[in-house]
Write a protein that holds these residues in place. Structure first.
Motif, PDB file in Angstrom:
ATOM      1  N   SER A 185      43.219   3.019 -98.956  1.00 50.10           N
ATOM      2  CA  SER A 185      43.353   1.571 -98.835  1.00 50.10           C
ATOM      3  C   SER A 185      43.821   1.042-100.181  1.00 50.10           C
ATOM      4  O   SER A 185      43.594   1.658-101.223  1.00 50.10           O
ATOM      5  CB  SER A 185      42.025   0.921 -98.449  1.00 50.10           C
ATOM      6  OG  SER A 185      41.116   0.959 -99.541  1.00 50.10           O
TER       7      SER A 185
ATOM      8  N   GLN B 150      42.669  -1.333-101.875  1.00 46.38           N
ATOM      9  CA  GLN B 150      41.524  -1.636-102.738  1.00 46.38           C
ATOM     10  C   GLN B 150      41.029  -0.396-103.485  1.00 46.38           C
ATOM     11  O   GLN B 150      40.409  -0.504-104.547  1.00 46.38           O
ATOM     12  CB  GLN B 150      40.398  -2.251-101.915  1.00 46.38           C
ATOM     13  CG  GLN B 150      39.316  -2.923-102.737  1.00 46.38           C
ATOM     14  CD  GLN B 150      39.834  -4.050-103.627  1.00 46.38           C
ATOM     15  OE1 GLN B 150      40.714  -4.808-103.231  1.00 46.38           O
ATOM     16  NE2 GLN B 150      39.282  -4.159-104.829  1.00 46.38           N
ATOM     17  N   ASP B 151      41.320   0.794-102.958  1.00 48.40           N
ATOM     18  CA  ASP B 151      40.921   2.035-103.642  1.00 48.40           C
ATOM     19  C   ASP B 151      41.496   2.117-105.049  1.00 48.40           C
ATOM     20  O   ASP B 151      40.912   2.759-105.934  1.00 48.40           O
ATOM     21  CB  ASP B 151      41.403   3.266-102.861  1.00 48.40           C
ATOM     22  CG  ASP B 151      40.658   3.489-101.553  1.00 48.40           C
ATOM     23  OD1 ASP B 151      39.552   2.934-101.392  1.00 48.40           O
ATOM     24  OD2 ASP B 151      41.193   4.222-100.699  1.00 48.40           O
TER      25      ASP B 151
ATOM     26  N   VAL C 276      41.679   0.259-107.551  1.00 44.38           N
ATOM     27  CA  VAL C 276      40.928  -0.292-108.690  1.00 44.38           C
ATOM     28  C   VAL C 276      39.872   0.678-109.205  1.00 44.38           C
ATOM     29  O   VAL C 276      39.353   0.497-110.307  1.00 44.38           O
ATOM     30  CB  VAL C 276      40.261  -1.644-108.328  1.00 44.38           C
ATOM     31  CG1 VAL C 276      41.303  -2.646-107.872  1.00 44.38           C
ATOM     32  CG2 VAL C 276      39.174  -1.457-107.280  1.00 44.38           C
ATOM     33  N   ASN C 277      39.564   1.713-108.443  1.00 49.54           N
ATOM     34  CA  ASN C 277      38.443   2.601-108.776  1.00 49.54           C
ATOM     35  C   ASN C 277      38.820   3.761-109.688  1.00 49.54           C
ATOM     36  O   ASN C 277      37.979   4.627-109.943  1.00 49.54           O
ATOM     37  CB  ASN C 277      37.839   3.158-107.480  1.00 49.54           C
ATOM     38  CG  ASN C 277      37.316   2.068-106.569  1.00 49.54           C
ATOM     39  OD1 ASN C 277      36.758   1.079-107.037  1.00 49.54           O
ATOM     40  ND2 ASN C 277      37.511   2.240-105.276  1.00 49.54           N
TER      41      ASN C 277
ATOM     42  N   ALA D  10      49.681  -4.701-102.590  1.00 48.79           N
ATOM     43  CA  ALA D  10      48.825  -4.776-103.779  1.00 48.79           C
ATOM     44  C   ALA D  10      49.043  -6.058-104.577  1.00 48.79           C
ATOM     45  O   ALA D  10      48.645  -6.134-105.741  1.00 48.79           O
ATOM     46  CB  ALA D  10      49.063  -3.553-104.665  1.00 48.79           C
TER      47      ALA D  10
ATOM     48  N   LEU E 210      45.897  -7.432-106.196  1.00 51.19           N
ATOM     49  CA  LEU E 210      45.469  -6.690-107.387  1.00 51.19           C
ATOM     50  C   LEU E 210      46.340  -7.071-108.579  1.00 51.19           C
ATOM     51  O   LEU E 210      45.845  -7.220-109.703  1.00 51.19           O
ATOM     52  CB  LEU E 210      45.550  -5.180-107.135  1.00 51.19           C
ATOM     53  CG  LEU E 210      44.702  -4.631-105.985  1.00 51.19           C
ATOM     54  CD1 LEU E 210      44.829  -3.112-105.930  1.00 51.19           C
ATOM     55  CD2 LEU E 210      43.246  -5.037-106.144  1.00 51.19           C
TER      56      LEU E 210
ATOM     57  N   LYS F  14      45.394 -10.432-110.058  1.00 43.49           N
ATOM     58  CA  LYS F  14      44.149 -10.401-110.831  1.00 43.49           C
ATOM     59  C   LYS F  14      44.252  -9.512-112.069  1.00 43.49           C
ATOM     60  O   LYS F  14      43.318  -9.455-112.860  1.00 43.49           O
ATOM     61  CB  LYS F  14      43.006  -9.894-109.951  1.00 43.49           C
ATOM     62  CG  LYS F  14      42.632 -10.820-108.816  1.00 43.49           C
ATOM     63  CD  LYS F  14      41.392 -10.341-108.077  1.00 43.49           C
ATOM     64  CE  LYS F  14      41.635  -9.035-107.350  1.00 43.49           C
ATOM     65  NZ  LYS F  14      40.481  -8.647-106.506  1.00 43.49           N
TER      66      LYS F  14
ATOM     67  N   ALA G 269      44.244  -6.309-111.951  1.00 47.81           N
ATOM     68  CA  ALA G 269      43.238  -5.278-111.717  1.00 47.81           C
ATOM     69  C   ALA G 269      43.677  -3.884-112.146  1.00 47.81           C
ATOM     70  O   ALA G 269      42.838  -3.007-112.351  1.00 47.81           O
ATOM     71  CB  ALA G 269      42.851  -5.263-110.237  1.00 47.81           C
TER      72      ALA G 269
END
Length: 200
Positions: free
Chosen positions: A62, A64-65, A67-68, A94, A97, A100, A102
């Protein structure tokens, strides 16, 4: 130690093999590594009839992954000298992201494949790298310290902008030992760079 994501799209399995080699290299530097792939956007019946490699073990990522991880290494084949729509569609999501910041300061890299020696490898790498730079990432390629990429004894991929492989017009050529070595080298270098940048 750094946390690395190898994010890829592979139609016929060549980039999947390169992704595994990139991950091996990153792990050899002590990194924690996840391999994930972007969603397939081709309808299943068309993908099956075109003999896409659909049995890939990597989980689907995904957005959102992203950012990790301390480092994100992106691989995909070439489509007319640029990244394929599957990877572009994923990265296009994205924007939140990017807004922000990110991904600012994370380490990024790219790897690719083409059917032929002159099929657009470096332009495709730059199409990936351009996205990563817009995200604010620090780019690491495949420097000539990996000297095997300069071999003229055999057909070989490789570029200072990232690891590459030449698949053949029918996808008949698997990544060579030199090409897989380049993928490992780049993965290791990116993991080492991320560790240096993010050590506390």
């Amino acid at each position: 130690m750094s946390k690395v994501l190898v994010l890829y799209y592979s139609t016929y399995g060549h980039i999947e093999q390169m992704a595994e080699a990139v991950a091996e290299g990153a792990r050899s530097a002590g990194a924690t590594v996840d391999i994930k792939r972007v969603p397939e956007t081709v309808p299943p019946e068309i993908a099956k009839s075109a003999h896409f490699k659909l049995d890939q073990s990597a989980p689907v990522a995904s957005v959102q992954d992203l950012v990790n991880y301390d480092a994100i290494i992106v691989g995909c084949p070439t489509r007319f000298g640029r990244m394929p729509s599957q990877m572009a569609a994923f990265l296009d999501q994205a924007g939140g992201l990017w807004a922000k910041g990110a991904l600012n300061g994370k380490v990024g890299g790219a790897f690719t494949s083409t059917a032929t020696q002159h099929g657009g490898q470096e332009v495709t790498l730059f199409s990936i790298i351009t996205n990563l730079m817009h995200f604010g990432m620090v780019i690491v390629g495949l420097p000539y310290s990996y000297q095997e990429q300069m071999s003229i004894d055999e057909i070989v991929g490789g570029s200072p902008y990232g690891a590459t492989t030449i698949a053949g017009g029918q996808g008949q050529r698997p990544p060579s030992a030199i090409e897989l070595g380049g993928a490992r080298y780049q993965g290791k270098l990116i993991a080492e760079t991320a560790t240096k940048l993010f050590k506390s």
